[in-house]
Design a protein around this motif. Structure first.
Motif, PDB file in Angstrom:
ATOM      1  N   THR A 120     -13.436   6.996  -6.321  1.00 42.73           N
ATOM      2  CA  THR A 120     -12.567   6.559  -5.199  1.00 42.73           C
ATOM      3  C   THR A 120     -12.697   7.300  -4.014  1.00 42.73           C
ATOM      4  OG1 THR A 120     -11.062   6.500  -7.204  1.00 42.73           O
ATOM      5  CG2 THR A 120      -9.989   6.135  -5.077  1.00 42.73           C
ATOM      6  N   THR A 121     -12.244   6.715  -2.960  1.00 45.00           N
ATOM      7  CA  THR A 121     -12.329   7.330  -1.735  1.00 45.00           C
ATOM      8  C   THR A 121     -11.323   6.805  -0.794  1.00 45.00           C
ATOM      9  OG1 THR A 121     -13.995   5.713  -0.512  1.00 45.00           O
ATOM     10  CG2 THR A 121     -14.955   7.501  -1.579  1.00 45.00           C
ATOM     11  N   ARG A 122     -11.220   7.546   0.222  1.00 47.96           N
ATOM     12  CA  ARG A 122      -9.928   7.082   1.243  1.00 47.96           C
ATOM     13  C   ARG A 122     -10.384   7.711   2.631  1.00 47.96           C
ATOM     14  NH1 ARG A 122      -3.399   7.249   0.902  1.00 47.96           N
ATOM     15  NH2 ARG A 122      -3.941   6.237   2.926  1.00 47.96           N
ATOM     16  N   VAL A 123      -9.987   7.053   3.745  1.00 53.87           N
ATOM     17  CA  VAL A 123     -10.062   7.712   5.007  1.00 53.87           C
ATOM     18  C   VAL A 123      -8.621   7.757   5.644  1.00 53.87           C
ATOM     19  CG1 VAL A 123     -11.092   7.303   7.291  1.00 53.87           C
ATOM     20  CG2 VAL A 123     -12.427   6.881   5.448  1.00 53.87           C
ATOM     21  N   GLY A 124      -8.538   8.872   6.178  1.00 55.81           N
ATOM     22  CA  GLY A 124      -6.997   8.974   6.864  1.00 55.81           C
ATOM     23  C   GLY A 124      -6.234   9.671   6.052  1.00 55.81           C
ATOM     24  N   ALA A 125      -4.934  10.070   6.362  1.00 50.09           N
ATOM     25  CA  ALA A 125      -4.202  10.743   5.764  1.00 50.09           C
ATOM     26  C   ALA A 125      -3.397   9.875   4.887  1.00 50.09           C
ATOM     27  CB  ALA A 125      -2.814  10.978   6.866  1.00 50.09           C
ATOM     28  N   GLY A 126      -2.630  10.546   3.850  1.00 48.82           N
ATOM     29  CA  GLY A 126      -1.753   9.998   2.742  1.00 48.82           C
ATOM     30  C   GLY A 126      -2.283  10.504   1.347  1.00 48.82           C
ATOM     31  N   PRO A 127      -1.395  10.078   0.305  1.00 43.05           N
ATOM     32  CA  PRO A 127      -1.438  10.766  -1.002  1.00 43.05           C
ATOM     33  C   PRO A 127      -2.865  10.051  -1.581  1.00 43.05           C
ATOM     34  CG  PRO A 127       0.115   9.152  -0.971  1.00 43.05           C
ATOM     35  CD  PRO A 127      -0.294   9.538   0.361  1.00 43.05           C
ATOM     36  N   PHE A 128      -3.349  10.944  -2.321  1.00 45.06           N
ATOM     37  CA  PHE A 128      -4.693  10.501  -3.088  1.00 45.06           C
ATOM     38  C   PHE A 128      -4.802  11.394  -4.299  1.00 45.06           C
ATOM     39  CE2 PHE A 128      -9.310  10.345  -2.367  1.00 45.06           C
ATOM     40  CZ  PHE A 128      -9.673   9.664  -3.525  1.00 45.06           C
ATOM     41  N   PRO A 129      -4.270  11.177  -5.409  1.00 47.84           N
ATOM     42  CA  PRO A 129      -3.884  11.780  -6.649  1.00 47.84           C
ATOM     43  C   PRO A 129      -5.206  12.429  -7.335  1.00 47.84           C
ATOM     44  CG  PRO A 129      -2.800   9.762  -6.943  1.00 47.84           C
ATOM     45  CD  PRO A 129      -3.761   9.430  -5.644  1.00 47.84           C
ATOM     46  N   THR A 130      -6.613  11.755  -7.335  1.00 48.99           N
ATOM     47  CA  THR A 130      -7.779  12.101  -7.659  1.00 48.99           C
ATOM     48  C   THR A 130      -8.624  12.866  -6.833  1.00 48.99           C
ATOM     49  OG1 THR A 130      -8.767  10.041  -7.463  1.00 48.99           O
ATOM     50  CG2 THR A 130      -7.781  10.217  -9.692  1.00 48.99           C
ATOM     51  N   GLU A 131      -8.215  13.080  -5.568  1.00 50.14           N
ATOM     52  CA  GLU A 131      -8.918  13.617  -4.620  1.00 50.14           C
ATOM     53  C   GLU A 131      -9.399  15.083  -5.039  1.00 50.14           C
ATOM     54  OE1 GLU A 131      -8.865  14.703   0.116  1.00 50.14           O
ATOM     55  OE2 GLU A 131      -7.165  14.560  -0.756  1.00 50.14           O
TER      56      GLU A 131
ATOM     57  N   GLY B   8       0.605  -1.147   0.058  1.00 52.74           N
ATOM     58  CA  GLY B   8       0.006   0.159   0.128  1.00 52.74           C
ATOM     59  C   GLY B   8       0.748   1.238  -0.194  1.00 52.74           C
ATOM     60  N   THR B   9       0.205   2.200   0.438  1.00 51.28           N
ATOM     61  CA  THR B   9       0.805   3.669   0.184  1.00 51.28           C
ATOM     62  C   THR B   9       1.563   4.031   1.534  1.00 51.28           C
ATOM     63  OG1 THR B   9      -1.334   4.605   0.823  1.00 51.28           O
ATOM     64  CG2 THR B   9      -0.618   4.584  -1.614  1.00 51.28           C
ATOM     65  N   TYR B  10       2.515   3.260   1.766  1.00 54.20           N
ATOM     66  CA  TYR B  10       3.082   3.104   3.049  1.00 54.20           C
ATOM     67  C   TYR B  10       3.998   4.691   3.198  1.00 54.20           C
ATOM     68  CZ  TYR B  10       6.276   1.360   6.718  1.00 54.20           C
ATOM     69  OH  TYR B  10       7.002   1.291   8.051  1.00 54.20           O
ATOM     70  N   PRO B  11       3.788   5.173   4.613  1.00 50.70           N
ATOM     71  CA  PRO B  11       3.249   4.467   5.934  1.00 50.70           C
ATOM     72  C   PRO B  11       2.073   4.708   6.143  1.00 50.70           C
ATOM     73  CG  PRO B  11       4.518   6.775   6.227  1.00 50.70           C
ATOM     74  CD  PRO B  11       4.432   6.433   4.780  1.00 50.70           C
ATOM     75  N   PHE B  12       0.925   5.521   5.016  1.00 51.60           N
ATOM     76  CA  PHE B  12      -0.276   5.623   5.519  1.00 51.60           C
ATOM     77  C   PHE B  12      -1.185   4.560   4.978  1.00 51.60           C
ATOM     78  CE2 PHE B  12       2.043   9.595   4.291  1.00 51.60           C
ATOM     79  CZ  PHE B  12       1.607  10.222   5.422  1.00 51.60           C
ATOM     80  N   VAL B  13      -0.820   3.205   5.972  1.00 53.00           N
ATOM     81  CA  VAL B  13      -1.321   2.147   5.493  1.00 53.00           C
ATOM     82  C   VAL B  13      -2.046   1.529   6.850  1.00 53.00           C
ATOM     83  CG1 VAL B  13      -0.072   1.477   3.620  1.00 53.00           C
ATOM     84  CG2 VAL B  13       0.735   0.848   5.848  1.00 53.00           C
ATOM     85  N   THR B  14      -2.449   0.104   6.794  1.00 55.23           N
ATOM     86  CA  THR B  14      -2.986  -0.474   8.010  1.00 55.23           C
ATOM     87  C   THR B  14      -1.871  -1.384   8.468  1.00 55.23           C
ATOM     88  OG1 THR B  14      -4.627  -1.748   8.936  1.00 55.23           O
ATOM     89  CG2 THR B  14      -3.882  -2.493   6.771  1.00 55.23           C
ATOM     90  N   SER B  15      -1.972  -2.065   9.378  1.00 56.22           N
ATOM     91  CA  SER B  15      -0.692  -2.996   9.659  1.00 56.22           C
ATOM     92  C   SER B  15      -0.793  -4.461   9.501  1.00 56.22           C
ATOM     93  CB  SER B  15      -0.725  -2.788  11.278  1.00 56.22           C
ATOM     94  OG  SER B  15      -0.667  -1.438  11.908  1.00 56.22           O
TER      95      SER B  15
END
Length: 427
Positions: free
Chosen positions: A269-280, A232-239
């Motif tokens: 596309t969606t995401r929750v939390g921090a991290g890169p998101f090109p199409t946001e 994933g888009t480390y470090p903005f990932v789960t564990s």
């Protein structure tokens, strides 16, 4: 060997609960193989909505055995609360199986998670604060508490002592927090033992025997591919590993027993939390997607970040999971747009890039390259076949299929259990 893996092909929240529930009546076992109560599924059955956090969605399907595998981290209080809530609504939860090798989220794991995020400030990861990461860290550091430890007080006490030897030093000297008493933690954990006992099982043995008997087993991932700790888009990932390989380690079945891998793909596309998101999107379109799609986290309650469909990450998900099929969800949310942008590539430092860059730096600087597809205004929620969809909606689905690299075998046209178009059977 009818074993299927069903997982998120984006950053999670793609609608895996709906997909699992759709298949629930056709499978014998549904298995959660990683994650904890940082994941959530919403399942709509008739006029009833169910929010599930730890339990596999199959628990809502009579005749299906729900399983929490060894790769899951379990907060006993959350699990028991979720079971109680379903029982009060008339759902039979007696068939649940819980791996004795699953790790327990302890009170100190939750404390460490919360204080660490606060300490990081602007550099925080955006965790749910539920102790997931620290529990997986304990597992890897070999100081974790497993479900089976609840049934040996001596071993449980030794393990809690070992874990708190270090954690109390960090809590008191680095974070200026009170030390946590070993006795208090042991007493709380032992209080769950009798309540969990009816569910505890050797799930590895049960699942492998089921497959040998030609039972249908569905492995259900939490989160999504781009949140995988390795891919994933480390470090903005789960564990943990929501990708297909995680099903093998998190449930104890060999890869040769998996016959199909289904990726759940939202029509945007969606995401929750921090991290890169090109199409946001930060405009009215983004707000409209959030409002129409009901984009609020089932577990976190946080608004999801919204953007247009990203074919680059869809292709990546196909590759790292070996996807055989896609289940496209929430196509109905896009009704009403005159044109719908789709990200077909990225521009990085002036160069067009069509595959996900392995470099975190490059991904942070990726700008979406859009292709415009014609939209539709017709209500599609009553569509029962692909041919019932408006021509432009059909063209949108076909374009996404071609760009993503695997056939779209089902399409969600509404939140309800019956609001799904099945193009090809998964089983």
């Amino acid at each position: 060997m009818p074993a299927l893996v069903l997982l998120g092909a984006q950053w999670g929240d793609e609608g895996k609960g709906k997909a699992t529930d759709l298949l629930g009546g056709s499978v014998d076992y549904v298995v959660r193989y990683q994650g904890g109560n940082n994941a959530g599924h919403t399942v709509v059955v008739g006029d009833q909505k169910y929010a599930l956090h730890l339990l596999p969605s199959g628990i809502l399907s009579p005749g299906c055995t729900p399983v929490i595998g060894n790769g899951v981290v379990v907060d006993p209080s959350v699990l028991l609360s979720e079971l109680s809530g379903l029982n009060e609504r008339g759902v039979d939860t007696s068939k649940l199986l819980l791996s004795g090798n699953a790790h327990i989220i302890t009170p100190y794991n939750v404390t460490v998670d919360k204080v660490t995020e606060r300490f990081l400030g602007k550099r925080k990861i955006g965790t749910t604060g539920r102790g997931i990461g620290p529990t997986y860290a304990d597992k890897i550091n070999r100081v974790g508490i497993r479900v089976q430890d609840l049934y040996d007080e001596s071993i449980l006490t030794q393990k809690v002592e070992a874990a708190l030897d270090v954690k109390n030093q960090v809590l008191t000297k680095l974070y200026n927090r009170r030390a946590i008493a070993v006795e208090q933690v042991v007493e709380e954990l032992l209080g769950y033992a009798d309540k969990l006992a009816p569910y505890v099982s050797d799930t590895v043995l049960v699942l492998n025997q089921a497959l040998e008997e030609d039972k249908v087993v569905l492995f259900e991932g939490g989160q999504g591919t781009l949140l995988d700790i390795d891919h994933g888009t480390y470090p903005f990932v789960t564990s943990s590993n929501p990708t297909a390989g995680g099903a093998c380690t998190g449930a104890g079945v060999g890869p040769t027993k998996i016959s199909r891998v289904i990726g759940i793909l939202k029509a945007y596309t969606t995401r929750v939390g921090a991290g890169p998101f090109p199409t946001e999107l930060f405009d009215e379109d983004g707000e409209a997607l959030r409002r129409i799609g009901g984009e609020r986290g089932v577990t976190t309650g946080r608004d999801r970040r919204c953007g247009w469909f990203d074919a680059v990450i869809a292709r990546y998900a196909t590759r790292v999971n070996g996807l055989t099929d896609f289940f496209l969800t929430k196509l109905d949310v896009l009704t009403g747009w005159e044109q719908i942008p789709v990200c077909v590539a990225y521009e990085i430092d002036g160069k067009r890039v069509e595959e996900l860059p392995y470099s975190q730096t490059d991904f942070h600087h990726a700008k979406p390259v859009y292709e415009m597809l014609p939209g539709w205004t017709e209500d599609i929620s009553k569509a029962k076949t692909f041919g019932d969809l408006p021509k432009n909606a059909q063209a949108y689905v076909k374009a996404l299929e071609e760009m993503s690299g695997a056939p779209i075998s089902a399409i969600g046209v509404g939140p309800g259990r019956n609001e799904t178009i099945e193009i090809n059977s998964f089983i």
